[in-house]
Design a protein around this motif. Structure first.
Motif, PDB file in Angstrom:
ATOM      1  N   ARG A   1       0.739  -1.310  -0.156  1.00  0.00           N
ATOM      2  CA  ARG A   1      -0.152  -0.024  -0.054  1.00  0.00           C
ATOM      3  C   ARG A   1       0.956   1.222   0.068  1.00  0.00           C
ATOM      4  O   ARG A   1       1.860   1.286   0.844  1.00  0.00           O
ATOM      5  CB  ARG A   1      -0.967  -0.070   1.264  1.00  0.00           C
ATOM      6  CG  ARG A   1      -1.734  -1.113   1.286  1.00  0.00           C
ATOM      7  CD  ARG A   1      -2.579  -1.377   2.671  1.00  0.00           C
ATOM      8  NE  ARG A   1      -3.395  -0.269   3.090  1.00  0.00           N
ATOM      9  CZ  ARG A   1      -4.722  -0.290   2.711  1.00  0.00           C
ATOM     10  NH1 ARG A   1      -5.145  -1.499   2.032  1.00  0.00           N
ATOM     11  NH2 ARG A   1      -5.769   0.393   3.281  1.00  0.00           N
ATOM     12  N   ARG A   2       0.659   2.207  -0.838  1.00  0.00           N
ATOM     13  CA  ARG A   2       1.419   3.530  -0.642  1.00  0.00           C
ATOM     14  C   ARG A   2       0.521   4.647  -0.535  1.00  0.00           C
ATOM     15  O   ARG A   2      -0.692   4.684  -1.313  1.00  0.00           O
ATOM     16  CB  ARG A   2       2.015   3.545  -2.184  1.00  0.00           C
ATOM     17  CG  ARG A   2       2.693   4.837  -2.642  1.00  0.00           C
ATOM     18  CD  ARG A   2       3.074   4.984  -3.995  1.00  0.00           C
ATOM     19  NE  ARG A   2       3.880   3.869  -4.496  1.00  0.00           N
ATOM     20  CZ  ARG A   2       5.299   4.182  -4.257  1.00  0.00           C
ATOM     21  NH1 ARG A   2       5.700   5.573  -3.967  1.00  0.00           N
ATOM     22  NH2 ARG A   2       6.264   3.462  -4.646  1.00  0.00           N
ATOM     23  N   VAL A   3       0.931   5.288   0.251  1.00  0.00           N
ATOM     24  CA  VAL A   3       0.235   6.681   0.789  1.00  0.00           C
ATOM     25  C   VAL A   3       0.342   7.608  -0.648  1.00  0.00           C
ATOM     26  O   VAL A   3       1.483   7.987  -0.731  1.00  0.00           O
ATOM     27  CB  VAL A   3       0.428   7.249   1.920  1.00  0.00           C
ATOM     28  CG1 VAL A   3      -0.480   8.643   1.961  1.00  0.00           C
ATOM     29  CG2 VAL A   3       0.199   6.482   3.019  1.00  0.00           C
ATOM     30  N   HIS A   4      -0.621   7.883  -1.283  1.00  0.00           N
ATOM     31  CA  HIS A   4      -0.355   9.062  -2.498  1.00  0.00           C
ATOM     32  C   HIS A   4      -1.611  10.126  -2.685  1.00  0.00           C
ATOM     33  O   HIS A   4      -2.844   9.675  -2.452  1.00  0.00           O
ATOM     34  CB  HIS A   4      -0.642   8.201  -3.726  1.00  0.00           C
ATOM     35  CG  HIS A   4      -0.728   9.107  -5.105  1.00  0.00           C
ATOM     36  ND1 HIS A   4       0.252  10.131  -5.449  1.00  0.00           N
ATOM     37  CD2 HIS A   4      -1.741   8.985  -5.889  1.00  0.00           C
ATOM     38  CE1 HIS A   4      -0.205  10.687  -6.539  1.00  0.00           C
ATOM     39  NE2 HIS A   4      -1.376   9.996  -6.801  1.00  0.00           N
ATOM     40  N   ASP A   5      -1.296  11.440  -2.323  1.00  0.00           N
ATOM     41  CA  ASP A   5      -2.157  12.325  -2.409  1.00  0.00           C
ATOM     42  C   ASP A   5      -2.668  12.508  -3.802  1.00  0.00           C
ATOM     43  O   ASP A   5      -1.823  12.782  -4.590  1.00  0.00           O
ATOM     44  CB  ASP A   5      -1.386  13.394  -1.714  1.00  0.00           C
ATOM     45  CG  ASP A   5      -2.520  14.605  -1.488  1.00  0.00           C
ATOM     46  OD1 ASP A   5      -3.568  14.632  -2.235  1.00  0.00           O
ATOM     47  OD2 ASP A   5      -2.024  15.777  -1.183  1.00  0.00           O
TER      48      ASP A   5
END
Ligand SMILES: Cc1ncc(C[n+]2csc(CCOP(=O)(O)OP(=O)(O)O)c2C)c(N)n1
Ligand SMILES: [Mg+2]
Length: 317
Positions: A255-259
């Motif tokens: 999972r990657r936090v991407h704005d």
């Protein structure tokens, strides 16, 4: 070639009536067993029920292809249109009838090949449409011709020794267009994610472009197999402004936090090929929406005649 499918069930206009997902389907989809279009239809039906959309207040516009059969199966107004031309038809409809929710369904041939010019300009015009690209990496209806998204080396009737060019990446292309306001990717084999993505797209004001990776068991049975068998090859893009669904964290460890406001990171992630990425790459509600800035005022027949006469007078010699 083109036909108009109008499919409204006789539902009384009763505010207290609650529609369930099955109320939004007119008949069984005519697709091959195992086709990802079934899953997309199910996700759309769930969305329509969640939002309690009235069948007479929405329209589904498509081009030509297996995926473009979609409007026949949804209990709404439908326009099964012309190959590659779904977007201008839908844009015109939205301009003339802004009160309708307009959905567009296209195949990869429809959108990224014959309809590519319309796709670029519709993205820039940013009309308030919810747009589904059902991408099975092949021309399905016409039985196995290479499309722009067919992987390099993949054999088809038109490229019997394998497609010679690298595949066109629809996310990269859309994110490169000025005024692109919503770009997401999901997959038919992750129904919870597909449903959540559709909800986010519907709620976005502007051109909500979702690429749905779609299985075609007949002509491209292999293209998504690695990712289907091994969830570790997929990374979910997550963020409080993104999409998520219960249970997905157990299936997808990456999972990657991407704005989604970060266009540079969106473009960089879209072009990477190390993993399959699902989620909202970009969204910005502040961009100009064509049907809001150029709304068409209803014109009476008398006004039309007056306007014509004014023009004739202008050119009278
Ligand atoms: C103007 C025009 N050119 C070509 C065709 C033939 N044709 C019909 S569907 C299709 C491609 C369908 O592929 P895609 O858009 O990927 O949809 P799929 O069937 O895979 O869902 C083509 C080339 C047509 N109907 N009209
Ligand atoms: Mg296709």
């Amino acid at each position: 070639m083109s036909s108009i499918a109008i499919s409204l069930l006789d539902i009384e206009d009763d505010a207290s009536e609650c529609l369930v997902a099955e109320d939004y389907q007119t008949r069984e989809g005519k697709w091959c067993a195992g086709c990802g279009d079934f899953g997309a239809l199910n996700a759309v039906k769930r969305l329509l029920a969640k939002e309690q959309l009235k069948p007479e207040k929405m329209a589904f516009v498509s081009g030509i292809g297996c995926s473009s059969r979609f409007p026949h199966y949804v209990n709404a107004y439908g326009f099964h249109g012309i190959h590659g031309r779904a977007l201008p038809i839908a844009t015109g409809l939205k301009l003339a009838r802004p009160e309708l929710d307009v959905f567009v369904v296209m195949g990869d041939g429809d959108c990224t090949s014959i309809g590519a010019g319309h796709w670029i300009h519709a993205t820039r015009y940013n009309p308030n449409l919810t747009v589904l690209l059902l991408d099975n990496n092949i021309y399905g209806l016409t039985k196995n011709q290479t499309s722009p998204t067919t992987p390099q080396g993949y054999k088809s009737n038109t490229s019997p020794r394998g497609s010679v060019l690298p595949a066109l990446n629809p996310l990269q292309a859309t994110l490169g267009v000025s005024n692109a306001s919503f770009v997401a990717q999901t997959a038919d084999w992750v129904p919870a994610h597909m449903y959540a993505t559709l909800q986010a797209a519907y709620q976005h004001t502007g051109f909500s472009f979702i690429r749905i990776l779609q299985r075609c068991p007949k002509f491209t049975p292999d293209v998504f197999q690695d990712q289907i068998k091994n969830p570790d090859l997929t990374e979910l893009l997550v963020h409080e402004d993104g999409v998520d669904a219960p249970g997905l964290e157990r299936l997808f460890k990456a999972r990657r936090v991407h704005d989604p406001k970060d266009i540079d990171e969106a473009r960089s992630l879209a072009q990477r090929t190390d993993m399959l990425r699902l989620g909202i790459f970009f969204r910005d509600d502040s961009f100009p929406v064509y049907d809001e800035i150029r709304s068409v005022r209803p014109v009476s027949p008398e006004e039309k005649v007056q306007g014509l006469e004014r023009e004739f007078d202008r050119y009278a010699v």
